[in-house]
Enzyme design. Structure first.
Site, short mmCIF file in Angstrom:
data_model
loop_
_atom_site.label_atom_id
_atom_site.label_comp_id
_atom_site.label_asym_id
_atom_site.label_seq_id
_atom_site.Cartn_x
_atom_site.Cartn_y
_atom_site.Cartn_z
N THR A 46 -2.33 -6.42 3.24
CA THR A 46 -2.77 -5.49 2.55
C THR A 46 -4.28 -4.99 2.66
O THR A 46 -4.71 -3.93 2.72
CB THR A 46 -2.91 -6.34 0.94
OG1 THR A 46 -1.55 -6.60 0.62
CG2 THR A 46 -3.66 -5.19 0.00
N THR A 47 -5.09 -6.06 3.36
CA THR A 47 -6.43 -5.82 3.59
C THR A 47 -6.53 -4.91 4.65
O THR A 47 -7.65 -4.18 4.89
CB THR A 47 -7.24 -7.25 3.87
OG1 THR A 47 -7.11 -7.94 2.86
CG2 THR A 47 -8.50 -7.08 4.10
N TYR A 109 6.60 -2.34 -7.60
CA TYR A 109 6.79 -1.07 -8.40
C TYR A 109 8.10 -1.24 -8.93
O TYR A 109 8.57 -0.78 -10.11
CB TYR A 109 6.75 0.11 -7.34
CG TYR A 109 7.15 1.43 -8.32
CD1 TYR A 109 6.03 2.18 -8.80
CD2 TYR A 109 8.30 2.15 -8.21
CE1 TYR A 109 6.13 3.10 -9.67
CE2 TYR A 109 8.45 3.20 -8.89
CZ TYR A 109 7.28 3.64 -9.59
OH TYR A 109 7.61 4.79 -10.43
N TYR A 135 5.00 -13.92 0.15
CA TYR A 135 3.86 -13.22 -0.20
C TYR A 135 3.92 -12.81 -1.88
O TYR A 135 4.61 -11.95 -2.20
CB TYR A 135 3.29 -12.05 0.31
CG TYR A 135 1.72 -11.73 0.40
CD1 TYR A 135 0.98 -12.42 -0.86
CD2 TYR A 135 1.33 -10.40 0.53
CE1 TYR A 135 -0.37 -11.88 -1.08
CE2 TYR A 135 0.06 -10.06 0.37
CZ TYR A 135 -0.80 -10.83 -0.31
OH TYR A 135 -2.14 -10.46 -0.96
N ARG A 140 -0.65 -7.02 -7.75
CA ARG A 140 -0.48 -5.63 -6.95
C ARG A 140 1.03 -5.18 -7.07
O ARG A 140 1.64 -3.93 -7.13
CB ARG A 140 -0.51 -5.84 -5.29
CG ARG A 140 -2.05 -5.62 -5.03
CD ARG A 140 -2.35 -5.61 -3.58
NE ARG A 140 -3.84 -5.53 -3.12
CZ ARG A 140 -4.41 -4.44 -2.98
NH1 ARG A 140 -3.76 -3.43 -3.30
NH2 ARG A 140 -5.71 -4.64 -2.78
N LYS A 163 2.37 -17.36 0.82
CA LYS A 163 1.11 -17.07 0.44
C LYS A 163 1.10 -16.78 -1.16
O LYS A 163 1.73 -15.85 -1.57
CB LYS A 163 0.70 -15.87 0.96
CG LYS A 163 -0.68 -15.38 0.76
CD LYS A 163 -1.39 -14.28 1.53
CE LYS A 163 -2.24 -13.73 1.07
NZ LYS A 163 -2.90 -12.39 1.84
N ILE A 205 -4.84 -17.56 3.70
CA ILE A 205 -5.04 -16.24 4.38
C ILE A 205 -6.29 -15.45 3.53
O ILE A 205 -5.87 -15.08 2.51
CB ILE A 205 -3.69 -15.70 4.50
CG1 ILE A 205 -2.68 -16.41 5.25
CG2 ILE A 205 -3.87 -14.02 4.79
CD1 ILE A 205 -1.20 -15.86 5.23
#
Length: 287
Positions: A46-47, A109, A135, A140, A163, A205
């Site tokens: 994501t980052t 989503y 994850y 999100r 994660k 992480i």
């Protein structure tokens, strides 16, 4: 998977002023975090603003990260999505040479049921030629992976860790209490690192480790007293990282450190002058 314990750095993708990828900045960043004590790199999470990169850009970023890393530390590759069939096809078309594991986010989503999440990750794990780290980031994806779901998936031979970025310590404790002995419970929240380690977690992480790898090396590997001091030192800076969205804050911090610029791609905007000033002031205070 002892090589994936400790600090994983969720690498940003540096951009030039024209929004093209700044590979020189990426090399400086990789050298900086490895020399600072990072245990492994997470590429295109994501980052890394992965959703704004084209397919060809993703391949080039991965190729360059492998080149710049030069086998110094393991590499975890971010590859996830909410279309299970398309994701499996992408996995089948990917060259995993040099990749230790993948990090795959829970479907976003769609908001699938827990049974749907299990079926999704079983398909991913069956297709992946390298181990899979789950994850969970409800902020999100808009859906949470329950502890029971994680524990079910932990029985899959190719799923090695989670994660966890739910912020729910009780949920993390339930996972820690019942997970297989060799399962990796990884913090997805920088401020939760010490707490996660205390319940049996294996590391972090991290976003902030892009700029503070030595601090997170201390958090993961030092004595209890030093860990606490490191954890308390990042409270204010961590808050600033997310005031205008991730990776806006961390890229601005990296700019102040002279590692790369703070350009981001739309719909994100680079840090406002107000936020940049606060980040610089907190960095000066820490120094």
């Amino acid at each position: 998977m002892n090589q994936l314990k400790g600090t994983g750095v969720a690498l940003v993708t540096p951009f030039n002023e024209d929004y093209s990828i700044d590979f020189a900045g990426l090399k400086r960043l990789i050298d900086f975090v490895i020399l600072g004590g990072a245990d492994y790199l997470v590429v295109l999470g994501t980052t890394g603003e992965t959703v704004t990169l084209s397919s060809s850009e993703k391949k080039e970023v991965l190729r360059k990260c492998l080149e710049f890393n030069a086998n110094r530390v393991p590499i975890v590759y971010g590859i996830g999505g909410n279309n299970t069939h398309a994701l499996v096809e992408e996995i089948n078309a990917t060259d995993f040479d040099g990749i230790t594991a993948i990090l795959s986010v829970s479907p976003y989503y769609n908001k699938p049921s827990q049974a749907g999440i299990i079926a999704h990750f079983q398909a991913v794990a069956d297709a992946s030629p390298v181990p899979v780290i789950l994850y969970n980031i409800p902020g999100r994806t808009m859906s949470n992976m329950a502890a029971e779901t994680t524990l079910t998936l932990a029985q899959h031979s190719n799923i090695i860790g989670m994660k966890e970025a739910s912020g729910n310590l009780e949920q993390c404790m339930r996972i820690a209490a019942e997970m297989p002995k060799d399962f990796l419970l990884i913090s997805g929240d920088d401020l939760m690192t010490k707490a996660m380690l205390s319940i049996g977690g294996s590391g972090i992480i991290s976003v902030l480790a892009n700029a503070l790898p030595e601090t997170f090396k201390t958090l993961c590997h030092a004595t209890h007293e030093s860990q606490l001091k490191a954890a308390f030192s990042i409270i204010k800076l961590n808050e600033l990282m997310y005031q205008e969205g991730n990776p806006v804050g961390i890229k601005n911090l990296l700019k102040h450190l002279g590692i790369c610029g703070d350009q981001v791609r739309l719909p994100m905007l680079r840090a406002t002058e107000s936020l940049s000033s606060k980040i610089k002031a907190e960095l000066d205070r820490m120094n």
